[in-house]
Each structure stands twice: as C-alpha cells, then as structure tokens.
Write a protein that holds these residues in place. Structure first.
Motif, PDB file in Angstrom:
ATOM      1  N   LYS A  50      79.523  19.732  45.762  1.00 47.87           N
ATOM      2  CA  LYS A  50      79.087  20.491  44.592  1.00 47.87           C
ATOM      3  C   LYS A  50      77.659  20.090  44.258  1.00 47.87           C
ATOM      4  O   LYS A  50      77.355  18.909  44.117  1.00 47.87           O
ATOM      5  N   LYS A  53      72.581  23.857  40.055  1.00 42.68           N
ATOM      6  CA  LYS A  53      72.197  25.258  40.219  1.00 42.68           C
ATOM      7  C   LYS A  53      70.829  25.434  40.870  1.00 42.68           C
ATOM      8  O   LYS A  53      70.536  26.489  41.449  1.00 42.68           O
ATOM      9  N   LYS A  56      69.870  25.902  46.517  1.00 46.74           N
ATOM     10  CA  LYS A  56      70.314  27.132  47.164  1.00 46.74           C
ATOM     11  C   LYS A  56      70.992  26.855  48.508  1.00 46.74           C
ATOM     12  O   LYS A  56      71.830  27.623  48.952  1.00 46.74           O
ATOM     13  N   LYS A  72      77.582  28.603  47.764  1.00 49.27           N
ATOM     14  CA  LYS A  72      78.200  29.701  47.037  1.00 49.27           C
ATOM     15  C   LYS A  72      78.740  29.154  45.722  1.00 49.27           C
ATOM     16  O   LYS A  72      79.610  28.287  45.723  1.00 49.27           O
ATOM     17  N   LYS A  73      78.177  29.658  44.629  1.00 55.20           N
ATOM     18  CA  LYS A  73      78.524  29.156  43.297  1.00 55.20           C
ATOM     19  C   LYS A  73      78.336  27.642  43.231  1.00 55.20           C
ATOM     20  O   LYS A  73      79.162  26.911  42.684  1.00 55.20           O
ATOM     21  N   SER A  74      77.260  27.188  43.844  1.00 52.72           N
ATOM     22  CA  SER A  74      76.839  25.775  43.841  1.00 52.72           C
ATOM     23  C   SER A  74      77.797  24.849  44.586  1.00 52.72           C
ATOM     24  O   SER A  74      77.745  23.635  44.427  1.00 52.72           O
ATOM     25  N   THR A  75      78.680  25.403  45.413  1.00 56.12           N
ATOM     26  CA  THR A  75      79.608  24.568  46.179  1.00 56.12           C
ATOM     27  C   THR A  75      79.610  24.976  47.651  1.00 56.12           C
ATOM     28  O   THR A  75      79.213  26.090  48.003  1.00 56.12           O
ATOM     29  N   TYR A  76      80.066  24.043  48.472  1.00 56.68           N
ATOM     30  CA  TYR A  76      80.231  24.355  49.894  1.00 56.68           C
ATOM     31  C   TYR A  76      81.319  23.452  50.472  1.00 56.68           C
ATOM     32  O   TYR A  76      81.337  22.243  50.233  1.00 56.68           O
TER      33      TYR A  76
END
Length: 204
Positions: A50, A53, A56, A72-76
């Motif tokens: 996480k 913001k 990217k 994606k939405k600050s997570t991977y």
C-alpha cells in the motif's frame, strides 16, 4: 594563492556536507509505504503493498534489477519470481520513475525460513542417524547428499526430524534445508562427516 585555494576547498567541502545532509533529511521526510501478508510460494514473493496517493508506480529492486508496476487505488498485490536470498527494495514513484516514498526493505528473514543450525549426528559401525531440531512445528526438512535429495520429513506438531542412513548413503557433503509454511526454504546447513563411529551435536 595557496590560502585562496584552501578557503575555496573548505567552502566546497562544507557545501557538499550541507547538501548531503539536506538530501538525507529530504529522503527521510518522504511518506512511507506499507507491506502486508509477506509469503513465498512457487518461487515467488507474494506481498500486498500500500502506497501514498502521490505514488503512481510501485518500484521493485532485486539483485540490481528494477521493475515497475502500476498501482491501483494506491495498492498492488505483488507476485515476483526470483532466486537467491537477497534483499528487496520497494518504493513508490511517479509515472516517470521519480521516487516519492521512502524505501521499504524486505530482507530474506521476511520471506525465507529463519531456522538455525541445530542437529545431532551419530555414526555406528553399521549405519548413521541425523536428527534435525527446528524452531517450530510443521517444518519440512530435506536431507541432501550433494545435489541429490536423500530423504524428506515433516515435523508435524513436533520440532524434530530423524533420518536413518545406511553407510552407503552416509557420505561427505551432507546438507539439509528447513521449510516453514508459506516461506522459502532456508539456505543449506552443512552436516560434518564422521569418519569413525562417534556422535556430534551441532548448534549455532
């Protein structure tokens, strides 16, 4: 002239030190990213990351190689195939690969089994016994002669695995590895070869 050169050199040295201090302080002021559920399976590091913001992309650096993944939405959910036991470096970047977070390091202790050397070894005139002690239950212990796997045992609810070997199997270059659930196997531990009937306890 010499005095001028000395003063100029001193100024540049102080300026360089101030710049390094400012850069270090600036790096520490960057936001951090977090990791959750660090596991290992099928030769892959699995971890949920996480990021703030401002990030990217997620940058992953391992063994001098860097890869970038779109957040994606600050997570991977990272699934990274690798070999070895080196340290991972994770950090967030802009779309142009400019770092915008602190570096999160994952050493081998985060993804690999961390058992220590702890075994007993007995050789008689007819056979040999190697007893491996583990730090916890449900460990898979594998015994090797060179690159050949001789035997494998799971400790179940206990913390030891006992291997009985014939003297044909008992040779120099015996090693063993320990694997905990959802972790990579430990690096190989060496079992000394006893040339004559005797016993040995080894612990790091």
């Amino acid at each position: 002239m010499r005095k001028f050169l000395f003063v100029s050199g001193l100024f540049l040295t102080l300026l360089g030190g101030a710049f390094a201090t400012t850069t270090s302080a600036s790096a520490k002021s960057l936001p951090s990213l977090s990791t959750q559920k660090v596991t290992y399976s099928s030769s892959k590091l699995n971890v949920k990351v996480k990021a703030p913001k401002s990030a990217k992309l997620l940058a992953v650096k391992y063994d001098h190689h860097s890869s970038y993944y779109k957040l994606k939405k600050s997570t991977y959910n990272l699934n990274y195939r690798f070999s070895g036991y080196k340290t991972f470096e994770l950090y967030g970047t802009t779309s142009k690969h400019q770092r915008v977070t602190q570096i999160k390091k994952l050493s081998s202790s985060a993804y690999a089994t961390t058992d220590i050397v702890n075994f007993g070894e007995v050789r008689t005139k007819s056979d040999a016994t190697v007893t491996i002690h583990t730090l916890g239950p449900h460990r898979t212990v594998r015994l090797f002669s060179g690159k050949k796997q001789l035997q494998s045992q799971n400790t179940g609810s206990g913390t030891q695995a006992v291997f009985k070997l014939s003297l044909k199997q008992y040779k120099p270059k015996l090693t063993y590895t320990i694997t905990a659930t959802n972790k990579k196997s430990s690096q190989a531990f060496y079992v000394p070869y006893l040339e004559e009937p005797s016993n040995l306890d080894g612990i790091s």
